[in-house]
Design a protein around this motif. Structure first.
Motif, PDB file in Angstrom:
ATOM      1  N   GLU B 139       0.751  -1.313   0.154  1.00 55.91           N
ATOM      2  CA  GLU B 139      -0.037   0.029   0.015  1.00 55.91           C
ATOM      3  C   GLU B 139       0.996   1.360  -0.032  1.00 55.91           C
ATOM      4  OE1 GLU B 139      -2.860  -0.113   3.271  1.00 55.91           O
ATOM      5  OE2 GLU B 139      -3.423  -2.275   2.736  1.00 55.91           O
ATOM      6  N   LYS B 278      -6.918   1.584  -9.533  1.00 54.66           N
ATOM      7  CA  LYS B 278      -6.401   1.217  -8.192  1.00 54.66           C
ATOM      8  C   LYS B 278      -5.671   0.014  -8.126  1.00 54.66           C
ATOM      9  CE  LYS B 278      -7.680   4.275  -5.123  1.00 54.66           C
ATOM     10  NZ  LYS B 278      -6.643   4.775  -4.598  1.00 54.66           N
ATOM     11  N   LEU B 279      -6.230  -1.282  -8.803  1.00 59.04           N
ATOM     12  CA  LEU B 279      -5.690  -2.453  -8.565  1.00 59.04           C
ATOM     13  C   LEU B 279      -4.510  -2.829  -9.310  1.00 59.04           C
ATOM     14  CD1 LEU B 279      -8.901  -4.610  -8.604  1.00 59.04           C
ATOM     15  CD2 LEU B 279      -7.614  -3.883  -6.774  1.00 59.04           C
ATOM     16  N   PHE B 282      -1.319  -3.075  -7.789  1.00 57.99           N
ATOM     17  CA  PHE B 282      -1.241  -4.044  -6.632  1.00 57.99           C
ATOM     18  C   PHE B 282      -0.968  -5.470  -7.245  1.00 57.99           C
ATOM     19  CE2 PHE B 282      -1.559  -6.334  -2.692  1.00 57.99           C
ATOM     20  CZ  PHE B 282      -0.964  -5.290  -2.000  1.00 57.99           C
TER      21      PHE B 282
END
Lengths: 339, 339
Positions: B139, B278-279, B282
């Motif tokens: 994060e 957003k993803l 990650f």
């Protein structure tokens, strides 16, 4: 249905004593056959009970077992178990030993629970170590991760017994036909692995009472490649906590995305019901506690960070475990395997 | 900018030879200073090149280094490296050794890459083992996971050096001020852990050239609790692959939810742009390859299941690594630490 007494260590875990007590009262509400011993510091328990509006409704089905000591997370398990004889954890364990309770639930010091389970409650004949075996979610339903306990620096013969106990559990309790047993490895090939895996692999392969399917890479665990995932406790702990950590971060990013702008908020409103339903299946905490397998009584460990909801699930699980009679099943099937 | 020659082992990995070759051509397209040696079976390479429409455009910047052998995933690394002298992996490694290339990229047999890196390319003076250290998303930005290589059954003194090299990497290359170094453990307390962790912990604590912050539980890795995550390779591999596995399952569930009914499809249409953004942060594959640290030359290992996109990223990364001169940085800083 026969009633069941569960001793709850209300002083253990990050959220003690409030969450364990709340969880216990909720469990009483959900199951009329349940009786709970709240084991811990009496004044503290009374104080928390006073804040729970309907606690009084169930006062005939709970009692306080007053203790004076608490085992902290950082304490040495062996020392704590032998010295703190009046701690909530030790007293709850002893209730299982003396049959004053049919099960105990704790979110406390994992090491102390593992040591206490083996020393105070005791192992079934033939069982070398009692592993902690939580169910974890996969795309094809729950799988058993064995061991996640405190048996660090395990030996091959222990992993072999874990595989056998795990297979019995999944077959008899979870009703999986010929459970697929796999050992966690860094590659799919038999030649790969560290010393422990290389030594354990041929022993598992030679067993004819389990359906051993070989190595499993961590990547294939969530997709449901195996029903029983065998590994030593350090790695098991990492697997369990990676589920938790990666899941948490994904939910956070999802939430951030869904609240980023008006369009995404609108989208979230439409997609959320089905999304919640989908993701619920993949919550690692949904199965509540993990039983220690191979003991003379039922000891259930729940997350250190467990909330009331998880305590409730763990306590109610004890009834399922009792009804399924895991203890007898392991005793019968393990000794059969040894003949 | 100076040009750079990268040797690509096009026979390694699950998607060889198509994906590595496609990825290489794409890298040439994206960077004019790049020259690539496609190392592998000539006829196979020519066949694949014929299927890539614009491959010919870059023919002045690639050449074929013809080899006759391939190291398979299941082969013993040590045997393969010593026997298969005309394999794509060994020849690509040797190009780094002889400076015919400034770097090599492979998705092949991890063990063989690790052994080859140390035996064929060689370690920097003072380096006891060369770890594989991928960047993983958190994060709070990328963290370094060290070791994910084939140094199974590691010793405390190796983990200490991994911690030092990882800290240098994060500070000098990733520009993180006083990188937080943590060791993977089953609890936050110093007393916890298996034998390896218990022995390594005080050694790390005693180092004054790194910012050691103690233990890290696997749960806290994705949230970005540490910049350098030290662990032995077996556990490192499990962590990396749990990222991959849990992520994959989440995406699958997300997709299922978003296509479940008309309402959720509509919602997905609205929320998807920001969600994708957003993803993306990650995705564990976004950082491409992992360099082996502490070698006399640049060896980059990419996923066994890498696609063209990841090969492109890994190849382009070599230029960054070269420009940042990791080799010199480790040599200077490690020897300083040893005085």
């Amino acid at each position: 249905m026969e009633s069941m007494i569960v001793a709850v260590d209300v002083m253990g875990g990050d959220n003690a004593p409030v969450e364990p007590i709340k969880g216990a009262i909720e469990a009483l509400k959900q199951n009329d056959n349940l009786v709970i011993h709240l084991v811990g510091t009496e004044s503290v328990i009374r104080e928390v009970l006073d804040t729970i509006p309907d606690a009084n409704t169930y006062k005939n089905r709970y009692s306080i077992v007053a203790t004076t000591e608490v085992i902290a997370t950082a304490e040495s398990p062996t020392v704590a178990i032998s010295k703190k004889k009046n701690s909530s954890l030790v007293v709850a364990m002893k209730e299982v030993k003396t049959k004053d309770a049919q099960a105990m639930v704790s979110a406390g010091n994992s090491g102390a629970i593992l040591v206490g389970g083996q020393v105070l409650v005791g192992r079934l004949p033939g069982v070398k170590r009692a592993p902690l075996a939580p169910l974890i979610p996969t795309e094809k339903g729950p799988a058993l991760l064995i061991d996640c306990g405190a048996n660090l620096d395990a030996r091959p013969e222990l992993l072999v017994q874990f595989a056998e106990m795990g297979s019995i559990y999944m077959e008899k309790v979870m009703k999986v036909d010929r459970p697929r047993v796999a050992i966690v490895n860094v590659g799919a090939e038999e030649e790969k692995g560290n010393k422990l895996v290389k030594e354990t692999f041929p022993l598992l392969k030679a067993l004819d009472d389990i359906n051993f399917i070989g190595s499993i890479e961590a990547r294939d665990i969530p997709s449901g490649y195996a029903d029983v995932i065998v590994t030593e406790a350090f790695v098991g702990n990492v697997i369990l906590k990676m589920y938790e950590g990666v899941g948490k971060t994904f939910f956070k990013l999802l939430k951030e995305a869904f609240t980023a702008n008006l369009k995404s908020k609108l989208g979230a409103g439409l997609a959320l019901p089905v999304l919640k339903e989908k993701l619920k299946d993949f919550d690692v905490t949904r199965y509540g506690g993990a039983p220690m397998l191979g003991l003379n009584g039922l000891v259930v460990k729940t997350h250190g960070s467990a909330t009331a909801k998880e305590f409730t699930t763990s306590i109610l699980q004890c009834i399922t475990f009792r009804d399924q009679n895991i203890k007898e099943l392991i005793r019968e099937n393990l000794s059969k395997g040894e003949n």
